[in-house]
Design an enzyme around this catalytic site. Structure first.
Site, PDB file in Angstrom:
ATOM      1  N   GLY A   1       0.832  -1.208   0.000  1.00 28.27           N
ATOM      2  CA  GLY A   1       0.000   0.000   0.000  1.00 28.27           C
ATOM      3  C   GLY A   1       0.863   1.254   0.000  1.00 28.27           C
TER       4      GLY A   1
ATOM      5  N   ARG B   1       0.828  -4.940  -5.292  1.00 33.46           N
ATOM      6  CA  ARG B   1       0.915  -6.005  -4.284  1.00 33.46           C
ATOM      7  C   ARG B   1       1.352  -7.306  -4.969  1.00 33.46           C
ATOM      8  NH1 ARG B   1      -0.804  -4.137   0.503  1.00 33.46           N
ATOM      9  NH2 ARG B   1      -2.461  -2.588   0.615  1.00 33.46           N
TER      10      ARG B   1
ATOM     11  N   ASP C   1       5.829  -5.949   5.503  1.00 33.13           N
ATOM     12  CA  ASP C   1       6.235  -7.344   5.632  1.00 33.13           C
ATOM     13  C   ASP C   1       6.226  -8.099   4.297  1.00 33.13           C
ATOM     14  OD1 ASP C   1       6.959  -9.566   7.421  1.00 33.13           O
ATOM     15  OD2 ASP C   1       5.048 -10.389   6.721  1.00 33.13           O
TER      16      ASP C   1
ATOM     17  N   THR D   1       4.779   1.182   6.577  1.00 31.48           N
ATOM     18  CA  THR D   1       3.394   0.727   6.648  1.00 31.48           C
ATOM     19  C   THR D   1       2.634   1.608   7.623  1.00 31.48           C
ATOM     20  OG1 THR D   1       1.838  -0.972   7.374  1.00 31.48           O
ATOM     21  CG2 THR D   1       4.034  -1.174   8.276  1.00 31.48           C
TER      22      THR D   1
ATOM     23  N   ASP E   1       0.211   0.652   9.102  1.00 37.45           N
ATOM     24  CA  ASP E   1      -0.296  -0.260  10.138  1.00 37.45           C
ATOM     25  C   ASP E   1       0.637  -0.313  11.353  1.00 37.45           C
ATOM     26  OD1 ASP E   1      -2.158  -0.739   8.210  1.00 37.45           O
ATOM     27  OD2 ASP E   1      -1.385  -2.698   7.630  1.00 37.45           O
TER      28      ASP E   1
ATOM     29  N   ASP F   1       2.912  -2.362  12.042  1.00 36.10           N
ATOM     30  CA  ASP F   1       2.986  -3.726  12.578  1.00 36.10           C
ATOM     31  C   ASP F   1       4.266  -4.486  12.203  1.00 36.10           C
ATOM     32  OD1 ASP F   1       2.505  -4.014   9.903  1.00 36.10           O
ATOM     33  OD2 ASP F   1       0.724  -5.266  10.085  1.00 36.10           O
TER      34      ASP F   1
ATOM     35  N   ARG G   1      -5.270  -3.534   9.456  1.00 38.33           N
ATOM     36  CA  ARG G   1      -5.325  -5.008   9.358  1.00 38.33           C
ATOM     37  C   ARG G   1      -5.445  -5.674  10.719  1.00 38.33           C
ATOM     38  NH1 ARG G   1      -1.703  -6.072   4.240  1.00 38.33           N
ATOM     39  NH2 ARG G   1      -3.406  -6.082   2.751  1.00 38.33           N
TER      40      ARG G   1
HETATM   41  O1  F6P Z   1      -1.361  -2.373   4.915  1.00 34.06           O
HETATM   42  C1  F6P Z   1      -1.829  -1.106   4.660  1.00 34.06           C
HETATM   43  C2  F6P Z   1      -3.309  -1.077   4.445  1.00 34.06           C
HETATM   44  O2  F6P Z   1      -3.694   0.269   4.274  1.00 34.06           O
HETATM   45  C3  F6P Z   1      -4.138  -1.770   5.520  1.00 34.06           C
HETATM   46  O3  F6P Z   1      -4.300  -0.992   6.669  1.00 34.06           O
HETATM   47  C4  F6P Z   1      -5.414  -2.016   4.753  1.00 34.06           C
HETATM   48  O4  F6P Z   1      -6.136  -3.095   5.325  1.00 34.06           O
HETATM   49  C5  F6P Z   1      -4.926  -2.361   3.387  1.00 34.06           C
HETATM   50  O5  F6P Z   1      -3.642  -1.785   3.260  1.00 34.06           O
HETATM   51  C6  F6P Z   1      -5.810  -1.873   2.280  1.00 34.06           C
HETATM   52  O6  F6P Z   1      -5.280  -2.294   1.089  1.00 34.06           O
HETATM   53  P1  F6P Z   1      -5.725  -1.805  -0.344  1.00 34.06           P
HETATM   54  O7  F6P Z   1      -5.079  -0.486  -0.607  1.00 34.06           O
HETATM   55  O8  F6P Z   1      -5.198  -2.868  -1.241  1.00 34.06           O
HETATM   56  O9  F6P Z   1      -7.211  -1.678  -0.338  1.00 34.06           O
END
Ligand code: F6P
Length: 366
Positions: free
Chosen positions: A11, A90, A122, A144, A146, A148, A190
Site C-alpha cells: 500500500g 501487491r 512485511d 506501513t 499499520d 505492525d 489489518r
Molecule cells: O497495509 C496497509 C493497508 O492500508 C491496511 O491498513 C489495509 O487493510 C490495506 O492496506 C488496504 O489495502 P488496499 O489499498 O489494497 O485496499
C-alpha cells in the site's frame, strides 16, 4: 560503478517519495562521492516487484516503460508529496500459485542490478529476504501505516495516517456534539491495533476497539451510557478494521484474496453502530476513513524519517550490510536482519498499552 534499483511495494503512503529521494541524493552526492571507492547509478523500478517481472531487459521500449533512471534534479521536490512517484503493487513473485521468481532473478541479472532497495512492509520485505537468500544484495526500508513491522519503532506513513485520524475526529466532534450523536470511526491497520489505538489516544476518543482484544458489545454500550448519564453530549468510538466482537469473526469486504493471500477488511463500524444505536437509544453514525488515511502530504515526522532511512540505506550499501532492514530503535537509526523480522506481526502489547476495562489507552506509562 554500482547499480542501485529502488522500488516501493504494498500500500502507498506518505514518506515513500522522501525515502526514494534520499537514497538517490545520498548515492549520487558529488561531495560524498570523492571519499568513496564506488560510484553509484540509481534506477527506479515502476510498480514494485511487478516492474522487475514485466520488464524485458533486451527491449529498450520495455526498459523505459518499467524503469526510470533517477537523478538529483528529478527527485529534488519528491519528499513533499504523498503516494509513490514510482508506483506500487501487491505483486508477489513467489506466490506458490503463480511463481515468477525465476523471471525476477533473470531480469535482475540481465539488467546488471547490483543492489535492490525495497521500501515496504512485511510482504515486500519478505520478497527482499527471499532474493537475499538467492544471492541478490537487498536492503529494506520499513513502511506501513499499520505500524505492525517487527524490528523497528517506526514505519514510514504511520505518523501521517495518525494525523488524518486526528484531524477527521476533530471535525466530527462539532457535528456529533451539535446533534448529541455517537460516531463510530473505522481505521485501517489489518490485524494490528496501532493506528486505532494511537489515533484514538491523540484525538481523545471515548472508546478504542482494537483487533488484539475481542470486545464485548454490552460493555461498549455501558461505557457509552455512562457518558450520557454524566451529561456528555456525544461520544467518539474508534474501531480498527480488524477488530471483532467477542465470539465473532472479523469482517471482510469480500472474498477476494491478493497475491500475498490477504483479504480486505472493512465493515465493522457499520455493524457496531447499528448495535450501539439499538442498545443506547442514541442516534449513531459511522465513518470509514479508509484510504484517506494513506493520502495527502507527509507529516514532518515522515519527511524526517524518510530522509534518515534513505541516507542509512546508502550507508548500509557502502558497509555491505545486505539482507537487512533500516530500523529506528530507541531513538537511533540502526538496522536489523530481514530474517528476524519477516513473517511476523508486531501487535499491541495489552499489558503495556491498553486498558481492557475501559477499552482505551492505558493510564499508566511505566
Ligand atoms: O497495509 C496497509 C493497508 O492500508 C491496511 O491498513 C489495509 O487493510 C490495506 O492496506 C488496504 O489495502 P488496499 O489499498 O489494497 O485496499
Amino acid at each position: 560503478m554500482m547499480k542501485i534499483a529502488i522500488l516501493t511495494g504494498g500500500g502507498d503512503c506518505p514518506g515513500l517519495n522522501g525515502a526514494i529521494k534520499w537514497v538517490t541524493k545520498t548515492a549520487l552526492d558529488p561531495y560524498l562521492e570523492n571519499n568513496r571507492s564506488v560510484k553509484f547509478e540509481v534506477l527506479g523500478i515502476r510498480d514494485g516487484w511487478k516492474g522487475l517481472i514485466k520488464v524485458d531487459p533486451d527491449n529498450s521500449k520495455s526498459r523505459t516503460q518499467h524503469i526510470i533512471p533517477l537523478d538529483e534534479d528529478l527527485v529534488r521536490t519528491w519528499d513533499r508529496y504523498g503516494g509513490t512517484n514510482l508506483g506500487t503493487s501487491r505483486t508477489n513473485p513467489y506466490n506458490p500459485q503463480n511463481d515468477r521468481s525465476e523471471i525476477l532473478l533473470k531480469n535482475i541479472t540481465k539488467l546488471g542490478i547490483n543492489v535492490i532497495v525495497a521500501i515496504g512492509g512485511d510482504d515486500t520485505l519478505s520478497v527482499a529476504y527471499k532474493l537475499h537468500k538467492s544471492g541478490i544484495k537487498t536492503i529494506g526500508i520499513p513502511k506501513t501505516i499499520d505500524g505492525d513491522l517487527l524490528g523497528t519503532d517506526y514505519t514510514l506513513g504511520f505518523d501521517s495516517a495518525l494525523n488524518v485520524i486526528m484531524e477527521e475526529v476533530d471535525r466530527l466532534r462539532t457535528t456529533a456534539g451539535s446533534h448529541r450523536r455517537i460516531f463510530v470511526v473505522e481505521t485501517m491497520g489489518r490485524f494490528a491495533g496501532w493506528l486505532a489505538l494511537r489515533g484514538g489516544e491523540c484525538s481523545g476518543s471515548s472508546i478504542i476497539l482494537i483487533p488484539e482484544l475481542p470486545f464485548n458489545m454490552d460493555r461498549v454500550c455501558d461505557l457509552l451510557l455512562e457518558r450520557k448519564r454524566r451529561g456528555i453530549r456525544y461520544s467518539i468510538v474508534i474501531v480498527a478494521e480488524g477488530a471483532k466482537i467477542e465470539g465473532k469473526k472479523e469482517i471482510y469486504k469480500d472474498n477476494k484474496v491478493d497475491d500475498f493471500g490477504h483479504r480486505s477488511h472493512g465493515g465493522i463500524a457499520a455493524c457496531i453502530a447499528e448495535h450501539i444505536e439499538k442498545m443506547t437509544h442514541t442516534e449513531t453514525r459511522f465513518v470509514i476513513l479508509s484510504h484517506l488515511q494513506r493520502g495527502g502530504a507527509p507529516s514532518a515526522r515522515d519527511r524526517l524519517m524518510a530522509r534518515w532511512f534513505g541516507i542509512a540505506a546508502v550507508d548500509m550499501i557502502l558497509n555491505e550490510d545486505f539482507g537487512r532492514m533500516v530500523s529506528y530503535s530507541l531513538g537511533t537509526i540502526t538496522s536489523v536482519p530481514l530474517k528476524e523480522i519477516i513473517g511476523q506481526l508486531k501487535l499491541v502489547d495489552m499489558n503495556k498499552h491498553y486498558d481492557t476495562e475501559r477499552y482505551n489507552g492505558k493510564r499508566a506509562i511505566l
